[in-house]
Design a protein around this motif. Sequence first.
Motif, PDB file in Angstrom:
ATOM      1  N   ILE A  29       0.846  -1.202   0.000  1.00  0.00           N
ATOM      2  CA  ILE A  29       0.000   0.000   0.000  1.00  0.00           C
ATOM      3  C   ILE A  29       0.878   1.248   0.000  1.00  0.00           C
ATOM      4  O   ILE A  29       0.635   2.195  -0.761  1.00  0.00           O
ATOM      5  CB  ILE A  29      -0.956  -0.007   1.203  1.00  0.00           C
ATOM      6  N   GLU A  30       1.895   1.264   0.840  1.00  0.00           N
ATOM      7  CA  GLU A  30       2.816   2.407   0.885  1.00  0.00           C
ATOM      8  C   GLU A  30       3.469   2.621  -0.471  1.00  0.00           C
ATOM      9  O   GLU A  30       3.624   3.754  -0.920  1.00  0.00           O
ATOM     10  CB  GLU A  30       3.883   2.191   1.955  1.00  0.00           C
ATOM     11  N   ASP A  31       3.866   1.545  -1.127  1.00  0.00           N
ATOM     12  CA  ASP A  31       4.468   1.647  -2.453  1.00  0.00           C
ATOM     13  C   ASP A  31       3.492   2.269  -3.442  1.00  0.00           C
ATOM     14  O   ASP A  31       3.874   3.104  -4.263  1.00  0.00           O
ATOM     15  CB  ASP A  31       4.918   0.260  -2.928  1.00  0.00           C
ATOM     16  N   ALA A  32       2.228   1.884  -3.357  1.00  0.00           N
ATOM     17  CA  ALA A  32       1.223   2.403  -4.283  1.00  0.00           C
ATOM     18  C   ALA A  32       0.985   3.897  -4.091  1.00  0.00           C
ATOM     19  O   ALA A  32       0.845   4.635  -5.058  1.00  0.00           O
ATOM     20  CB  ALA A  32      -0.089   1.636  -4.120  1.00  0.00           C
ATOM     21  N   ILE A  33       0.949   4.358  -2.835  1.00  0.00           N
ATOM     22  CA  ILE A  33       0.597   5.768  -2.607  1.00  0.00           C
ATOM     23  C   ILE A  33       1.813   6.679  -2.477  1.00  0.00           C
ATOM     24  O   ILE A  33       1.670   7.899  -2.514  1.00  0.00           O
ATOM     25  CB  ILE A  33      -0.328   5.942  -1.386  1.00  0.00           C
ATOM     26  N   ARG A  34       2.976   6.129  -2.358  1.00  0.00           N
ATOM     27  CA  ARG A  34       4.194   6.917  -2.128  1.00  0.00           C
ATOM     28  C   ARG A  34       4.443   7.950  -3.221  1.00  0.00           C
ATOM     29  O   ARG A  34       4.954   9.028  -2.963  1.00  0.00           O
ATOM     30  CB  ARG A  34       5.391   5.975  -2.038  1.00  0.00           C
ATOM     31  N   HIS A  35       4.089   7.638  -4.442  1.00  0.00           N
ATOM     32  CA  HIS A  35       4.411   8.515  -5.562  1.00  0.00           C
ATOM     33  C   HIS A  35       3.247   9.415  -5.969  1.00  0.00           C
ATOM     34  O   HIS A  35       3.334  10.093  -6.981  1.00  0.00           O
ATOM     35  CB  HIS A  35       4.866   7.671  -6.753  1.00  0.00           C
ATOM     36  N   SER A  36       2.190   9.417  -5.205  1.00  0.00           N
ATOM     37  CA  SER A  36       0.998  10.188  -5.561  1.00  0.00           C
ATOM     38  C   SER A  36       0.959  11.524  -4.838  1.00  0.00           C
ATOM     39  O   SER A  36       1.270  11.616  -3.658  1.00  0.00           O
ATOM     40  CB  SER A  36      -0.281   9.412  -5.198  1.00  0.00           C
ATOM     41  N   ALA A  37       0.543  12.527  -5.563  1.00  0.00           N
ATOM     42  CA  ALA A  37       0.222  13.833  -4.986  1.00  0.00           C
ATOM     43  C   ALA A  37      -1.062  14.279  -5.660  1.00  0.00           C
ATOM     44  O   ALA A  37      -1.191  14.209  -6.878  1.00  0.00           O
ATOM     45  CB  ALA A  37       1.334  14.836  -5.244  1.00  0.00           C
ATOM     46  N   ILE A  38      -2.033  14.694  -4.851  1.00  0.00           N
ATOM     47  CA  ILE A  38      -3.331  15.066  -5.404  1.00  0.00           C
ATOM     48  C   ILE A  38      -3.633  16.518  -5.035  1.00  0.00           C
ATOM     49  O   ILE A  38      -4.254  16.783  -4.007  1.00  0.00           O
ATOM     50  CB  ILE A  38      -4.451  14.139  -4.883  1.00  0.00           C
ATOM     51  N   PRO A  39      -3.183  17.467  -5.845  1.00  0.00           N
ATOM     52  CA  PRO A  39      -3.405  18.870  -5.516  1.00  0.00           C
ATOM     53  C   PRO A  39      -4.846  19.325  -5.704  1.00  0.00           C
ATOM     54  O   PRO A  39      -5.201  20.420  -5.274  1.00  0.00           O
ATOM     55  CB  PRO A  39      -2.456  19.609  -6.469  1.00  0.00           C
ATOM     56  N   MET A  40      -5.692  18.509  -6.293  1.00  0.00           N
ATOM     57  CA  MET A  40      -7.063  18.937  -6.574  1.00  0.00           C
ATOM     58  C   MET A  40      -7.837  19.305  -5.313  1.00  0.00           C
ATOM     59  O   MET A  40      -8.698  20.156  -5.354  1.00  0.00           O
ATOM     60  CB  MET A  40      -7.797  17.887  -7.382  1.00  0.00           C
ATOM     61  N   PHE A  41      -7.520  18.661  -4.178  1.00  0.00           N
ATOM     62  CA  PHE A  41      -8.242  18.990  -2.950  1.00  0.00           C
ATOM     63  C   PHE A  41      -7.973  20.435  -2.532  1.00  0.00           C
ATOM     64  O   PHE A  41      -8.881  21.148  -2.131  1.00  0.00           O
ATOM     65  CB  PHE A  41      -7.886  18.012  -1.830  1.00  0.00           C
ATOM     66  N   VAL A  43      -7.001  22.874  -4.539  1.00  0.00           N
ATOM     67  CA  VAL A  43      -7.484  23.775  -5.590  1.00  0.00           C
ATOM     68  C   VAL A  43      -9.003  23.913  -5.561  1.00  0.00           C
ATOM     69  O   VAL A  43      -9.540  25.004  -5.721  1.00  0.00           O
ATOM     70  CB  VAL A  43      -7.019  23.267  -6.978  1.00  0.00           C
ATOM     71  N   THR A  44      -9.706  22.799  -5.321  1.00  0.00           N
ATOM     72  CA  THR A  44     -11.173  22.816  -5.406  1.00  0.00           C
ATOM     73  C   THR A  44     -11.863  23.055  -4.069  1.00  0.00           C
ATOM     74  O   THR A  44     -13.044  23.386  -4.041  1.00  0.00           O
ATOM     75  CB  THR A  44     -11.699  21.479  -5.963  1.00  0.00           C
ATOM     76  N   GLY A  45     -11.129  22.831  -2.976  1.00  0.00           N
ATOM     77  CA  GLY A  45     -11.757  22.961  -1.661  1.00  0.00           C
ATOM     78  C   GLY A  45     -12.568  21.742  -1.249  1.00  0.00           C
ATOM     79  O   GLY A  45     -13.229  21.752  -0.216  1.00  0.00           O
ATOM     80  N   ILE A  46     -12.502  20.676  -2.032  1.00  0.00           N
ATOM     81  CA  ILE A  46     -13.189  19.434  -1.671  1.00  0.00           C
ATOM     82  C   ILE A  46     -12.482  18.829  -0.464  1.00  0.00           C
ATOM     83  O   ILE A  46     -11.254  18.744  -0.422  1.00  0.00           O
ATOM     84  CB  ILE A  46     -13.196  18.430  -2.840  1.00  0.00           C
TER      85      ILE A  46
END
Length: 114
Positions: A29-41, A43-46
């Motif tokens: 799981i750590e390997d899967a999410i380690r490379h992710s960045a989700i700036p949309m939260f 930017v959108t305020g979600i």
Amino acid sequence: MSEQRFIIEMGMGNDQYGEDYTKAAARAIEDAIRHSAIPMFEVTGISHEAMRVQVTVGVARPEAVDCAVLAEKLPRGRAEVRAVEGGLNVVNPDTGRVLVVATAAVEAFLPKQG
């Protein structure tokens, strides 16, 4: 309200010495999410709480995985973790020691946006 999947990440992890399926799954799981960045939260305020995170881990012995412990470790969203048969056990023929290999798919869903 229906949902849309907006992320799917895959990872692999292992436990070389302890035959610990939860540890191997956590590393996948750590390997899967380690490379992710989700700036949309930002930017959108979600809110991150609007996100449902569905994790599927594959190991040779799914009953040996503590899914609740894994769900607690996820940093964002409402997490659900399930273990299924998959992954791989590799046995050292000289020692009989089992190397546990786990795979993980991490999916993130949000309510359908207008």
